[in-house]
Design an enzyme around this catalytic site. Sequence first.
Site, PDB file in Angstrom:
ATOM      1  N   LYS A   1      14.560   1.344   3.340  1.00 12.85           N
ATOM      2  CA  LYS A   1      14.706  -0.089   4.131  1.00 12.85           C
ATOM      3  C   LYS A   1      13.855   0.034   5.603  1.00 12.85           C
ATOM      4  O   LYS A   1      14.439  -0.277   6.390  1.00 12.85           O
ATOM      5  CB  LYS A   1      16.032  -0.483   4.383  1.00 12.85           C
TER       6      LYS A   1
ATOM      7  N   LYS B   1      17.644   5.974  -7.595  1.00  8.15           N
ATOM      8  CA  LYS B   1      17.506   5.554  -6.283  1.00  8.15           C
ATOM      9  C   LYS B   1      17.898   6.536  -5.081  1.00  8.15           C
ATOM     10  O   LYS B   1      18.966   7.144  -5.321  1.00  8.15           O
ATOM     11  CB  LYS B   1      18.360   4.397  -6.058  1.00  8.15           C
TER      12      LYS B   1
ATOM     13  N   THR C   1      24.746  -5.975   0.843  1.00  7.81           N
ATOM     14  CA  THR C   1      25.956  -6.506   0.230  1.00  7.81           C
ATOM     15  C   THR C   1      27.219  -6.037   0.963  1.00  7.81           C
ATOM     16  O   THR C   1      28.223  -6.631   0.361  1.00  7.81           O
ATOM     17  CB  THR C   1      25.890  -5.998  -1.261  1.00  7.81           C
TER      18      THR C   1
ATOM     19  N   ASP D   1       9.943  -1.788  10.962  1.00 11.48           N
ATOM     20  CA  ASP D   1       9.383  -1.495  12.486  1.00 11.48           C
ATOM     21  C   ASP D   1       8.302  -2.530  12.642  1.00 11.48           C
ATOM     22  O   ASP D   1       8.152  -3.509  12.050  1.00 11.48           O
ATOM     23  CB  ASP D   1       9.029  -0.074  12.153  1.00 11.48           C
TER      24      ASP D   1
ATOM     25  N   ASP E   1      23.581   8.384  -4.145  1.00 11.53           N
ATOM     26  CA  ASP E   1      23.914   8.506  -2.988  1.00 11.53           C
ATOM     27  C   ASP E   1      25.151   9.623  -2.819  1.00 11.53           C
ATOM     28  O   ASP E   1      25.916   9.895  -3.731  1.00 11.53           O
ATOM     29  CB  ASP E   1      24.710   7.031  -2.793  1.00 11.53           C
TER      30      ASP E   1
ATOM     31  N   THR F   1       3.492   0.841  11.945  1.00 11.82           N
ATOM     32  CA  THR F   1       4.639   1.858  11.357  1.00 11.82           C
ATOM     33  C   THR F   1       5.120   1.600  10.074  1.00 11.82           C
ATOM     34  O   THR F   1       5.115   2.622   9.087  1.00 11.82           O
ATOM     35  CB  THR F   1       5.782   1.976  12.461  1.00 11.82           C
TER      36      THR F   1
ATOM     37  N   ARG G   1      28.717   4.880  -7.957  1.00 15.49           N
ATOM     38  CA  ARG G   1      29.953   5.422  -8.304  1.00 15.49           C
ATOM     39  C   ARG G   1      30.410   5.219  -9.576  1.00 15.49           C
ATOM     40  O   ARG G   1      30.955   6.358 -10.088  1.00 15.49           O
ATOM     41  CB  ARG G   1      30.906   5.246  -6.976  1.00 15.49           C
TER      42      ARG G   1
ATOM     43  N   ASP H   1      14.796   3.954  -1.216  1.00 12.92           N
ATOM     44  CA  ASP H   1      15.616   2.828  -0.589  1.00 12.92           C
ATOM     45  C   ASP H   1      15.477   3.577   0.561  1.00 12.92           C
ATOM     46  O   ASP H   1      16.984   3.644   1.240  1.00 12.92           O
ATOM     47  CB  ASP H   1      16.811   2.808  -1.355  1.00 12.92           C
TER      48      ASP H   1
END
Length: 243
Positions: free
Chosen positions: A63, A34, A125, A66, A13, A70, A217, A61
């Site tokens: 998520k 990820k 989370t 829809d 990320d 789709t 992180r 990831d």
Amino acid sequence: MSEPTDRIIVALDGMAPEQALAFAAAVPQLCWVKVGLELFVAGGPAVVQQLRYQGKRVFLDLKFHDIPATMAGACRSAARLGAELITVHACAGTEALGAAQAAALESAAAVGLPAPTLLAVTVLTSWEQARFAAELAIGEPLAAYVPRLARLAAAAGIGGCVCSPLEVAALRSAHPEPFALVTPGIRPAGAAHGDQQRVLTPAQAVAAGASQLVIGRPITAAPDPAAAFSACCRELELASGHQ
């Protein structure tokens, strides 16, 4: 999933595509990465393919949430890319979840890739109980709402869930392996929690029944990411009694 390196998924990320690729190449032990919304929007399908060329296994990831057609189309494309874990929102409902599952399996088989595992997102989370109830007007406690979504996903044939580590033990008792429980919100002892509200250490999460752990992180922002990754693996080895 007996090896610690198979259990830890490092979240890329906040990285640009070139940073993500350089990071993945710089941590030789790393098996799983990820790719989330930020990185995928910046790098597109190519970043998934390039990570796979490095030999990494990809947890995509995004998520998906829809209408059934789709979601099926999105999961079909994700499976064709070689993503081995793919997230969908459980609250999309059983029809959409079933369509997504069938499309992913069909697509992977058509191009000779291993069948991916779809993971249903229960409750992110970053939510805590009071704000969840106040902002979404859902009075059911998280401790009941999360298992409800997990049961819905399992009934639709989904292979696992993404959930807070604090819900892992209850979900594992209701959904034995091979149902996967993948847990973000993992923070090694002494690490800052950041924007995660419901956290456990790697050893605690695995002891509770987690299949795999998503760690970002504490590894990616460490002065020596390879050493931080190795320390997390060592924690799991010690917890399992492997010296």
